[in-house]
Design an enzyme around this catalytic site. Structure first.
Site, PDB file in Angstrom:
ATOM      1  N   TYR A  61       3.685 -47.920 -13.617  1.00 44.10           N
ATOM      2  CA  TYR A  61       2.622 -47.091 -13.024  1.00 44.10           C
ATOM      3  C   TYR A  61       2.698 -47.441 -11.191  1.00 44.10           C
ATOM      4  N   ARG A  71       5.508 -39.765  -0.808  1.00 45.79           N
ATOM      5  CA  ARG A  71       5.473 -38.177  -0.822  1.00 45.79           C
ATOM      6  C   ARG A  71       4.102 -37.656  -0.164  1.00 45.79           C
ATOM      7  N   ASP A  75       3.376 -35.298   3.511  1.00 44.93           N
ATOM      8  CA  ASP A  75       2.757 -34.068   3.763  1.00 44.93           C
ATOM      9  C   ASP A  75       1.673 -34.310   4.672  1.00 44.93           C
ATOM     10  N   MET A  79       1.232 -32.011   8.331  1.00 44.77           N
ATOM     11  CA  MET A  79      -0.006 -31.466   8.641  1.00 44.77           C
ATOM     12  C   MET A  79      -0.467 -31.818  10.061  1.00 44.77           C
ATOM     13  N   PHE A 102      -0.916 -28.729   2.074  1.00 43.00           N
ATOM     14  CA  PHE A 102      -2.472 -29.470   1.890  1.00 43.00           C
ATOM     15  C   PHE A 102      -2.939 -29.467   0.412  1.00 43.00           C
ATOM     16  N   ASN A 123      -3.557 -52.118 -16.200  1.00 42.98           N
ATOM     17  CA  ASN A 123      -2.722 -52.393 -17.145  1.00 42.98           C
ATOM     18  C   ASN A 123      -2.080 -53.998 -16.711  1.00 42.98           C
ATOM     19  N   ASP A 134      -2.712 -57.990 -25.364  1.00 43.06           N
ATOM     20  CA  ASP A 134      -1.886 -56.826 -25.153  1.00 43.06           C
ATOM     21  C   ASP A 134      -3.169 -56.017 -24.836  1.00 43.06           C
ATOM     22  N   ASN A 141      -0.493 -46.591 -24.833  1.00 49.55           N
ATOM     23  CA  ASN A 141      -0.427 -47.125 -23.558  1.00 49.55           C
ATOM     24  C   ASN A 141       0.952 -46.231 -22.782  1.00 49.55           C
ATOM     25  N   SER A 144       0.706 -42.518 -22.540  1.00 49.20           N
ATOM     26  CA  SER A 144      -0.142 -42.312 -21.213  1.00 49.20           C
ATOM     27  C   SER A 144       0.688 -42.330 -20.035  1.00 49.20           C
ATOM     28  N   THR A 148       1.450 -39.026 -17.677  1.00 48.92           N
ATOM     29  CA  THR A 148       1.129 -39.092 -15.967  1.00 48.92           C
ATOM     30  C   THR A 148       2.403 -38.730 -15.348  1.00 48.92           C
ATOM     31  N   THR A 200      -4.250 -39.709 -18.931  1.00 50.93           N
ATOM     32  CA  THR A 200      -5.190 -40.587 -18.308  1.00 50.93           C
ATOM     33  C   THR A 200      -6.687 -40.916 -19.244  1.00 50.93           C
ATOM     34  N   THR A 203      -5.634 -43.384 -21.492  1.00 50.03           N
ATOM     35  CA  THR A 203      -5.865 -44.700 -20.969  1.00 50.03           C
ATOM     36  C   THR A 203      -7.178 -45.077 -20.885  1.00 50.03           C
ATOM     37  N   THR A 210      -9.946 -52.068 -25.524  1.00 51.30           N
ATOM     38  CA  THR A 210      -9.538 -53.242 -25.192  1.00 51.30           C
ATOM     39  C   THR A 210     -10.419 -54.135 -24.738  1.00 51.30           C
ATOM     40  N   HIS A 283     -16.671 -35.391  -9.205  1.00 52.24           N
ATOM     41  CA  HIS A 283     -17.525 -36.430  -8.582  1.00 52.24           C
ATOM     42  C   HIS A 283     -17.455 -37.828  -9.479  1.00 52.24           C
ATOM     43  N   GLU A 285     -15.046 -38.246 -10.898  1.00 48.11           N
ATOM     44  CA  GLU A 285     -13.648 -39.015 -10.321  1.00 48.11           C
ATOM     45  C   GLU A 285     -13.535 -39.848  -9.229  1.00 48.11           C
ATOM     46  N   TYR A 287     -15.878 -41.921  -8.272  1.00 48.04           N
ATOM     47  CA  TYR A 287     -16.209 -43.137  -8.712  1.00 48.04           C
ATOM     48  C   TYR A 287     -15.068 -43.879  -9.518  1.00 48.04           C
ATOM     49  N   SER A 298     -14.261 -57.557  -5.142  1.00 50.16           N
ATOM     50  CA  SER A 298     -15.109 -58.655  -5.668  1.00 50.16           C
ATOM     51  C   SER A 298     -14.248 -59.957  -5.923  1.00 50.16           C
ATOM     52  N   SER A 314     -26.039 -58.533 -10.454  1.00 48.54           N
ATOM     53  CA  SER A 314     -26.554 -57.216  -9.527  1.00 48.54           C
ATOM     54  C   SER A 314     -25.098 -56.591  -9.135  1.00 48.54           C
ATOM     55  N   THR A 358     -24.659 -48.923  -4.145  1.00 50.88           N
ATOM     56  CA  THR A 358     -23.399 -49.159  -3.283  1.00 50.88           C
ATOM     57  C   THR A 358     -23.839 -50.013  -2.151  1.00 50.88           C
ATOM     58  N   LYS A 361     -24.111 -53.733  -3.438  1.00 51.66           N
ATOM     59  CA  LYS A 361     -22.516 -54.293  -3.566  1.00 51.66           C
ATOM     60  C   LYS A 361     -22.187 -54.899  -2.258  1.00 51.66           C
ATOM     61  N   HIS A 418     -15.104 -37.581   6.771  1.00 55.37           N
ATOM     62  CA  HIS A 418     -15.855 -38.312   5.544  1.00 55.37           C
ATOM     63  C   HIS A 418     -15.216 -38.611   4.583  1.00 55.37           C
ATOM     64  N   PHE A 419     -14.548 -37.829   3.682  1.00 50.98           N
ATOM     65  CA  PHE A 419     -13.892 -38.399   2.505  1.00 50.98           C
ATOM     66  C   PHE A 419     -12.752 -39.296   2.738  1.00 50.98           C
ATOM     67  N   HIS A 420     -11.934 -39.075   3.616  1.00 55.49           N
ATOM     68  CA  HIS A 420     -11.005 -39.839   4.045  1.00 55.49           C
ATOM     69  C   HIS A 420     -11.298 -41.397   4.448  1.00 55.49           C
TER      70      HIS A 420
HETATM   71  C1  HEM Z   1      -2.578 -42.089   4.769  1.00 55.12           C
HETATM   72  C2  HEM Z   1      -2.993 -40.875   5.658  1.00 55.12           C
HETATM   73  C3  HEM Z   1      -3.722 -39.684   5.315  1.00 55.12           C
HETATM   74  C4  HEM Z   1      -3.651 -38.802   6.095  1.00 55.12           C
HETATM   75  C5  HEM Z   1      -3.018 -38.729   7.759  1.00 55.12           C
HETATM   76  C6  HEM Z   1      -4.199 -37.808   5.746  1.00 55.12           C
HETATM   77  C7  HEM Z   1      -4.494 -36.509   6.336  1.00 55.12           C
HETATM   78  C8  HEM Z   1      -4.955 -35.251   5.879  1.00 55.12           C
HETATM   79  C9  HEM Z   1      -5.043 -34.036   6.260  1.00 55.12           C
HETATM   80  C10 HEM Z   1      -4.381 -33.491   7.798  1.00 55.12           C
HETATM   81  C11 HEM Z   1      -5.547 -32.993   5.493  1.00 55.12           C
HETATM   82  C12 HEM Z   1      -5.850 -31.700   5.726  1.00 55.12           C
HETATM   83  C13 HEM Z   1      -7.140 -31.728   6.404  1.00 55.12           C
HETATM   84  C14 HEM Z   1      -7.611 -30.059   6.534  1.00 55.12           C
HETATM   85  O1  HEM Z   1      -7.801 -29.454   5.478  1.00 55.12           O
HETATM   86  O2  HEM Z   1      -7.585 -29.596   7.659  1.00 55.12           O
HETATM   87  C15 HEM Z   1      -6.003 -34.063   4.281  1.00 55.12           C
HETATM   88  C16 HEM Z   1      -6.480 -33.538   3.208  1.00 55.12           C
HETATM   89  C17 HEM Z   1      -6.923 -34.030   1.856  1.00 55.12           C
HETATM   90  N1  HEM Z   1      -6.514 -35.545   1.850  1.00 55.12           N
HETATM   91 FE1  HEM Z   1      -5.437 -36.714   3.191  1.00 55.12          FE
HETATM   92  N2  HEM Z   1      -4.624 -37.862   4.437  1.00 55.12           N
HETATM   93  C18 HEM Z   1      -4.293 -39.391   4.224  1.00 55.12           C
HETATM   94  C19 HEM Z   1      -4.463 -39.919   3.045  1.00 55.12           C
HETATM   95  C20 HEM Z   1      -5.102 -39.464   2.068  1.00 55.12           C
HETATM   96  C21 HEM Z   1      -5.263 -40.276   0.800  1.00 55.12           C
HETATM   97  C22 HEM Z   1      -5.135 -41.729   0.736  1.00 55.12           C
HETATM   98  C23 HEM Z   1      -5.930 -39.403  -0.012  1.00 55.12           C
HETATM   99  C24 HEM Z   1      -6.581 -39.544  -1.584  1.00 55.12           C
HETATM  100  C25 HEM Z   1      -6.488 -40.933  -2.456  1.00 55.12           C
HETATM  101  C26 HEM Z   1      -6.187 -38.132   0.391  1.00 55.12           C
HETATM  102  C27 HEM Z   1      -6.796 -36.989  -0.050  1.00 55.12           C
HETATM  103  C28 HEM Z   1      -6.736 -35.767   0.375  1.00 55.12           C
HETATM  104  C29 HEM Z   1      -7.400 -34.782  -0.234  1.00 55.12           C
HETATM  105  C30 HEM Z   1      -8.188 -34.533  -1.428  1.00 55.12           C
HETATM  106  C31 HEM Z   1      -7.313 -33.688   0.937  1.00 55.12           C
HETATM  107  C32 HEM Z   1      -7.879 -32.146   0.802  1.00 55.12           C
HETATM  108  C33 HEM Z   1      -7.063 -31.047   0.377  1.00 55.12           C
HETATM  109  C34 HEM Z   1      -7.263 -29.895   0.211  1.00 55.12           C
HETATM  110  O3  HEM Z   1      -7.817 -29.476   1.203  1.00 55.12           O
HETATM  111  O4  HEM Z   1      -7.076 -29.296  -0.657  1.00 55.12           O
HETATM  112  N3  HEM Z   1      -5.557 -38.134   1.664  1.00 55.12           N
HETATM  113  N4  HEM Z   1      -5.531 -35.153   4.414  1.00 55.12           N
HETATM  114 CU   LIG Z   2     -19.308 -35.807  -5.063  1.00 51.24          CU
END
Ligand code: HEM
Ligand SMILES: [Cu+2]
Length: 677
Positions: A61, A71, A75, A79, A102, A123, A134, A141, A144, A148, A200, A203, A210, A283, A285, A287, A298, A314, A358, A361, A418-420
């Site tokens: 895995y 990969r 990408d 971008m 994207f 695992n 095991d 397993n 799974s 994937t 998944t 799993t 387990t 959402h 996901e 977590y 931890s 806690s 959070t 923690k 934010h999400f990154h």
């Molecule tokens: C390693 C460095 C990373 C870079 C430089 C990067 C960069 C980017 C960029 C440029 C976008 C497109 C932003 C836009 O829509 O204008 C993007 C979208 C996204 N990235 Fe990353 N990313 C990185 C790592 C990650 C990781 C580790 C995850 C998740 C585990 C992730 C999840 C996503 C998701 C879910 C989107 C949204 C795609 C969409 O618009 O449908 N990225 N990222």
């Molecule tokens: Cu959410």
């Protein structure tokens, strides 16, 4: 015969696409060539791909996750470079291709990088942490893993045959409906998510059972190590959340391929149903992804602070609370879609409430470090980097949880920042910390620390440089997913973000170098004791790598931090007077066959080769029936075989330094004083 697959499906229409395809094909050939060159096919087939050993499945895995990380990063780099140059210009990626990128980046990173990484760590470690031989269902397993992998395989194939989806990683209708996006792209997305989702879900079931059933004697729930607790809650979340996604995919598949109208604007469909189902999974996901990373932090924080984890109860309760609350906030992903102010405020409030457990923690981790004797190994560096950076991301999340602010920020790069900001330090750093922390357990030697430290610094600096500008850009009003733009003020920030991605590239290179250097110099970094960090939980009780049965004698657990406690009491390395026979599951190809047939089924369904789809379903059914009626699925490892392995282990132990951490500056020897809880 070939459905809608024609010669035009090959990517000769563009140089960039053709080179992507070429790299994929050559990469596959290179792997096959290397296995042939080393004469390793037999070993790969009989000991790895057919294995039902949770440790080997875990390693496979994680290998999958690392390949997909590469990969997904390629990408991202494409971008970032496109947006850095695309002011008043087309750049080098046409819109259609940029949209595929994207979409594939998000899809890969979530489904085929983070998910396999988490299943892999679980695992590798959970059975050892709970003192088990095991997982509950070793064969399931293997199924799974291969389902994937089948999903990931379809992802890679989409680069070569046909185009990938342009509908983002969420595939919202109506855009993803057949009316607006004909072609195979969205079908690739749907089928790969559908197939991998089955893996998944299994799993999740496997680890729930387990952890409930396979614990060693004395391992009560409140003695479980924190990582195992987080996997337990994650498994529950998987079981409840993934079906929503699977159903949403199935319905969209029906819409697109069989003329149904669940999510169309016409004929009584409603696209909002898809979006609700998607985030009902989506959402939880996040977590599912982050709780195991919290578990890793931890473990790491207490090991490298040489102290008992502060606030164990806690932390457990906070994990449970987050798990529960994660099902009550999904609507914050579409505040702007016109629900009433009351509904929006409910979901906004629930979202801000999640920051409370959070925060608990974060304080627990800080207090574990407080007056600890911290040893700054790479896993600990990633943990500290996480703590600092994650708090910033959390604050921007609390902002977005306020519907009025979200109305301004929705679909801007502020959200992307934010999400990154949550997912790179929170999820990826956690998994990388786990990878470096548990690598010796998997392979019997440690990873090079110098390169690990370099990787850490590149990742953290690169992260800030790449993503802080996106907060600013979001406030300047830049929408996400822009292929080119004509606002001059944006470009400098995008150039800086591009430089950040370059620094992250250096971090990726450091990771690769670390692996190569460590393998070459493994004899200088052997982990003879099985306990290279002076660890606290039971996975350090086994040899590195662990014997196939993990524990020749199941450990008797008498407290939390079971292994630490056994070492303190001087009973850690006791040998029994006699060994017993151990019954083990036999390897089988059935899991691989089901996975490959699942992948072929997906490919056939994407391209409307219905005969092939039926054929592969028949193969799956045959494999299940064969396996279910095969009574010869176990073998006995006799007491003398066990004894031989254990003799070797104890001979090795005699050679091992008594405590491998003893040379570290700051080594405590005895547990550091504990602040009162
Ligand atoms: C390693 C460095 C990373 C870079 C430089 C990067 C960069 C980017 C960029 C440029 C976008 C497109 C932003 C836009 O829509 O204008 C993007 C979208 C996204 N990235 Fe990353 N990313 C990185 C790592 C990650 C990781 C580790 C995850 C998740 C585990 C992730 C999840 C996503 C998701 C879910 C989107 C949204 C795609 C969409 O618009 O449908 N990225 N990222
Ligand atoms: Cu959410």
């Amino acid at each position: 015969m070939f459905g809608r697959l024609t010669i035009d499906s090959l990517p000769f229409y563009s140089a960039v696409a053709a080179s992507g395809a070429a790299v994929t094909v050559l990469g596959g050939l290179a792997v096959a060539g290397a296995i042939t060159y080393f004469g390793a096919w037999r070993m790969v087939m009989t000991q790895w791909v057919s294995s039902v050993d949770h440790k080997k499945i875990g390693i496979m895995y994680i290998m999958l996750a690392l390949v997909m990380l590469l990969r997904g990063f390629v990408d991202a780099a494409m971008m970032r470079s496109q947006q850095a140059i695309a002011y008043n210009s087309e750049g080098y990626l046409p819109p259609d291709h940029f949209d595929q990128i994207f979409s594939s980046h998000g899809t890969i990173m979530i489904f085929f990088m983070a998910m396999p990484f988490l299943s892999g760590l679980a695992n590798l470690i959970v059975p050892q942490q709970i003192g088990s031989r095991d997982v509950a269902f070793p064969f399931m397993n293997s199924v799974s893993l291969w389902l994937t992998t089948a999903g990931a395989g379809l992802m890679l194939i989409s680069l070569v045959v046909g185009k990938f989806s342009t509908a983002g990683w969420t595939a919202y209708p109506p855009y993803s409906g057949v009316e607006y996006t004909p072609g195979v792209g969205v079908d690739y997305w749907l089928w790969m998510v559908f197939i991998a989702g089955f893996g998944t879900t299994m799993t999740g079931i496997n680890f729930l059972v387990t952890i409930i059933k396979n614990r060693a004697p004395g391992m009560t729930m409140f003695r479980l190590p924190l990582f195992t607790w987080t996997i337990l809650i994650t498994s529950v979340l998987i079981i409840f959340a993934f079906p929503a996604l699977t159903v949403a995919c199935a319905m969209l598949i029906l819409d697109r391929n069989f003329g149904f109208h669940f999510f169309t604007n016409a004929m009584g469909g409603n696209m909002m149903n898809y979006i609700n189902l998607f985030w009902l999974w989506g959402h939880p996901e996040v977590y599912i992804l982050i709780l195991p990373a919290f578990g890793v932090f931890s473990e790491v924080v207490s090991t490298f602070s040489q102290k008992r984890l502060f606030g164990y109860i806690s932390l457990v309760l906070a994990t449970c609370a987050i798990g529960l609350l994660s099902f009550t906030v999904w609507l914050h992903h579409f505040f702007t879609m016109g629900s009433s102010a009351k509904v929006n405020s409910f979901f906004g409030t629930m979202t801000t409430i999640i920051s409370v457990p959070t925060g608990v923690k974060v304080f627990d981790w800080l207090l574990t470090m407080y007056r600890g004797r911290i040893i700054f190994k790479p896993p600990m560096l990633f943990t500290i980097g996480f703590l600092v950076t994650f708090v910033i991301g959390g604050l921007s999340g609390v902002l977005l949880a306020l519907p009025p602010i979200d109305y301004l920020m929705h679909n801007t790069t502020f959200l992307v920042a934010h999400f990154h900001n949550m997912i790179i330090p929170g999820v990826l750093f956690g998994y990388l910390a786990g990878y470096m922390y548990w690598f010796p357990k998997a392979f019997g030697f440690k990873l090079n620390e110098k390169w690990g430290t370099r990787a850490f610094w590149c990742w953290i600096v690169g992260f800030y440089v790449a993503f802080m500008p996106l907060y600013v850009l979001g406030m300047l009003g830049m929408p996400r997913r822009m292929e080119h733009y004509d606002i001059a003020a944006w470009q400098p920030h995008l150039i800086v973000a591009g430089i950040g991605a370059f620094i992250i590239l250096l971090g990726m290179i450091c990771l690769a170098v670390q692996l190569v250097v460590s393998i070459r110099e493994r004899n200088q970094a052997l982990d003879l004791s099985g306990d290279p960090w002076n660890g606290r939980s039971l996975e350090w009780a086994t040899s590195s790598p662990a014997a196939p049965y993990n524990f020749a004698v199941l450990p008797k657990v008498e407290s939390r931090d079971a292994w630490w406690d056994m070492k303190q009491r001087g009973v850690a390395y006791e040998r029994p007077a006699e060994y017993e026979d151990i019954v083990m599951p036999k390897n089988t190809y059935a899991g691989l066959v089901i996975g490959v047939a699942g992948g072929v089924f997906g490919f056939a369904a994407i391209w409307w080769m219905w005969w092939l789809a039926l054929l592969s379903l028949a193969v799956i059914a045959a494999a299940i029936i064969y396996r279910a009626s095969d009574d010869d699925d176990e073998f006995v490892m006799t007491a003398s075989e066990v004894k031989a392995i254990e003799d070797e282990r104890f001979a090795q132990l005699a050679k091992a330094p008594k405590n491998e951490m003893a040379d570290e500056p700051g080594f405590a020897g005895e547990p550091a004083p504990e602040p009162a809880e």
